[in-house]
Design a protein around this motif. Structure first.
Motif, PDB file in Angstrom:
ATOM      1  N   PRO A 140      57.166  33.400  29.885  1.00 28.67           N
ATOM      2  CA  PRO A 140      56.654  32.142  30.446  1.00 28.67           C
ATOM      3  C   PRO A 140      56.084  32.234  31.855  1.00 28.67           C
ATOM      4  N   GLU A 141      56.298  33.358  32.534  1.00 27.56           N
ATOM      5  CA  GLU A 141      55.888  33.438  33.939  1.00 27.56           C
ATOM      6  C   GLU A 141      54.360  33.457  34.099  1.00 27.56           C
ATOM      7  N   MET A 142      53.911  32.949  35.235  1.00 32.56           N
ATOM      8  CA  MET A 142      52.496  33.025  35.590  1.00 32.56           C
ATOM      9  C   MET A 142      52.361  32.977  37.105  1.00 32.56           C
ATOM     10  N   LEU A 143      51.251  33.548  37.598  1.00 28.32           N
ATOM     11  CA  LEU A 143      51.063  33.659  39.043  1.00 28.32           C
ATOM     12  C   LEU A 143      49.586  33.854  39.351  1.00 28.32           C
ATOM     13  N   LYS A 144      49.079  33.112  40.326  1.00 33.03           N
ATOM     14  CA  LYS A 144      47.692  33.296  40.770  1.00 33.03           C
ATOM     15  C   LYS A 144      47.666  34.404  41.818  1.00 33.03           C
ATOM     16  N   LEU A 145      46.760  35.368  41.637  1.00 26.94           N
ATOM     17  CA  LEU A 145      46.673  36.531  42.519  1.00 26.94           C
ATOM     18  C   LEU A 145      45.213  36.836  42.872  1.00 26.94           C
ATOM     19  N   PRO A 146      45.001  37.547  43.977  1.00 27.73           N
ATOM     20  CA  PRO A 146      43.655  38.057  44.230  1.00 27.73           C
ATOM     21  C   PRO A 146      43.286  39.065  43.135  1.00 27.73           C
ATOM     22  N   GLN A 147      42.047  39.099  42.737  1.00 21.63           N
ATOM     23  CA  GLN A 147      41.604  40.050  41.717  1.00 21.63           C
ATOM     24  C   GLN A 147      41.866  41.483  42.170  1.00 21.63           C
ATOM     25  N   SER A 148      41.826  41.694  43.478  1.00 15.00           N
ATOM     26  CA  SER A 148      42.061  43.039  44.007  1.00 15.00           C
ATOM     27  C   SER A 148      43.470  43.536  43.673  1.00 15.00           C
ATOM     28  N   SER A 149      44.449  42.626  43.578  1.00 14.46           N
ATOM     29  CA  SER A 149      45.817  43.017  43.222  1.00 14.46           C
ATOM     30  C   SER A 149      45.863  43.575  41.805  1.00 14.46           C
ATOM     31  N   ILE A 150      45.159  42.923  40.885  1.00  8.43           N
ATOM     32  CA  ILE A 150      45.111  43.396  39.503  1.00  8.43           C
ATOM     33  C   ILE A 150      44.361  44.709  39.411  1.00  8.43           C
ATOM     34  N   ASP A 151      43.277  44.802  40.145  1.00  8.77           N
ATOM     35  CA  ASP A 151      42.500  46.049  40.138  1.00  8.77           C
ATOM     36  C   ASP A 151      43.359  47.220  40.610  1.00  8.77           C
ATOM     37  N   ALA A 152      44.143  46.982  41.671  1.00  5.01           N
ATOM     38  CA  ALA A 152      45.007  48.038  42.192  1.00  5.01           C
ATOM     39  C   ALA A 152      46.113  48.377  41.196  1.00  5.01           C
TER      40      ALA A 152
END
Length: 382
Positions: free
Chosen positions: A34-46
């Motif tokens: 169920p978790e969700m979180l808004k992040l900078p795209q750079s975090s996902i890229d890293a």
């Protein structure tokens, strides 16, 4: 008929999805944390760069979505991936608001897993707590707009929402009872549907074949977990929830699920900590049931049948059986059996023990019943 039919239950402890592809013609199962979180795209890229060559084979386990309105700099991680970033299930927010990105992640994960084209049509039925049922139009409008153009794991998808239905949690089970016993029987009964969830507890009342009242409170299973955390040291809500549920009524120091919660590695402290945990769980359970019983006593009118559902209902099975021993109860055992039969080939993906099998199949019956009804309606229209 739409390319994809989805029954979507965005639970606070588990997102449950039953879906069917037009090309396959058989129900499929998917679950997401169920978790969700808004992040900078750079975090996902890293993150993805650090895991190069180790990507999950399941899109649902590494899910993130982005919307053109957010630009290329923001994205929302959902489910297991969000858990890796220590995200929360956001029980403080309205469920329909958090469900928009969860629905996008679900649709994207289904599309990638089944190699659907970038454009396809969708029919979706969803559940919301009765207390948020009045938000169904806003939910539909925002979801329809978001589906028109979004990215899932970088892949652009354009989905046409051809049919949408939203019902209060538990309503699908009432409709199933009507189909099982006929309209004449259903119209002659006063039926209560009780949904014991992780976030809250809801009651729907059906009289003369119509839903005449509904109530929602904040007494979800998380309230019991919260009390245990307050009375112990260093406990994590996710692990604690699983352990409490696995232990069931066997709240003893010898229960293996409870023993896994011990943080101390000093032999002289282990027994002390175990007893602290056991006492905390036992006390919290008694308090939790007392609060629920008080609410039921003050809210539930005289009825002919009570339909019981939700993961916390199974945890409180004995208490509920004792509470309603003078009233006919329906636990959906037939639907549970049907769920287990339909998804038996997928069992190893979702549970390891009989108790896990029983728990998941029970938690799925509302979404599964909703799916079966929704699909039957679409076939009738077609």
């Amino acid at each position: 008929m739409s390319n994809l039919i989805v029954s979507f239950d965005p639970g606070a402890s588990l997102t449950k999805i039953v879906y069917e592809l037009a090309t396959e013609g058989k129900p499929c199962l998917m679950t997401m944390e169920p978790e969700m979180l808004k992040l900078p795209q750079s975090s996902i890229d890293a993150y993805m760069s650090s895991r190069k060559g180790l990507e999950s084979s399941k899109p649902a386990d590494e899910a993130w979505v982005s919307n053109p309105a957010d630009g290329d700099t923001q994205c929302t991680v959902v489910g297991f991936l969000a858990r890796q970033f220590s995200a929360s299930a956001r029980l403080d927010k309205l469920k329909y608001e958090t469900s928009i990105h969860k629905a996008l992640a679900v649709i994207g994960a289904i599309a990638q897993h089944n190699k659907l084209p970038n454009r396809f049509s969708l029919s979706l039925t969803s559940l919301l707590p009765y207390g948020e049922y009045q938000n169904r139009q806003a939910f539909e409008q925002q979801l329809q707009s978001a589906l028109k153009d979004f990215r899932f794991r970088g892949q652009r998808l354009r989905v046409k929402l051809e049919r949408f239905e939203c019902l209060p949690e538990g309503a699908g089970l009432a409709m199933i009872r009507q189909r099982q016993n006929g309209k004449e029987w259903f119209n002659a009964q006063t039926i209560a549907v009780l949904m014991f969830g992780h976030r809250n507890t809801s009651l729907l009342l059906f009289e003369r074949g119509k839903m005449t009242a509904g109530y929602t409170n904040g007494l979800g299973f998380h309230q019991m977990v919260k009390r245990v955390i307050e009375r112990t040291s260093g406990q994590d809500a996710t692990a604690l929830t699983s352990a409490i549920y696995a232990a069931g009524s066997d709240i003893t120091p010898d229960n293996q699920a409870i023993r896994t919660l011990v943080k101390s590695r000093e032999p002289k402290n282990i027994d002390y900590e175990l007893q602290m945990i056991v006492n905390a769980i036992a006390t919290a359970k008694a308090e939790y049931w007392s609060r629920l019983y008080d609410w039921l006593e003050s809210t539930l009118p005289a009825v002919n049948e009570v339909i019981l559902s939700g993961g916390a209902a199974l945890y409180l099975e004995q208490e509920l059986q004792d509470c309603f021993q003078e009233i006919s109860t329906y636990w959906g055992a037939d639907l549970q059996q049907q769920v287990q039969e339909v998804f038996k080939d997928k069992s190893n993906d979702y549970y390891r023990t009989f108790r896990e099998q029983e728990a998941l199949s029970f938690r799925l019956i509302d979404a599964f019943g909703l799916f079966m009804r929704f699909r039957a309606q679409m076939e009738k229209v077609a």
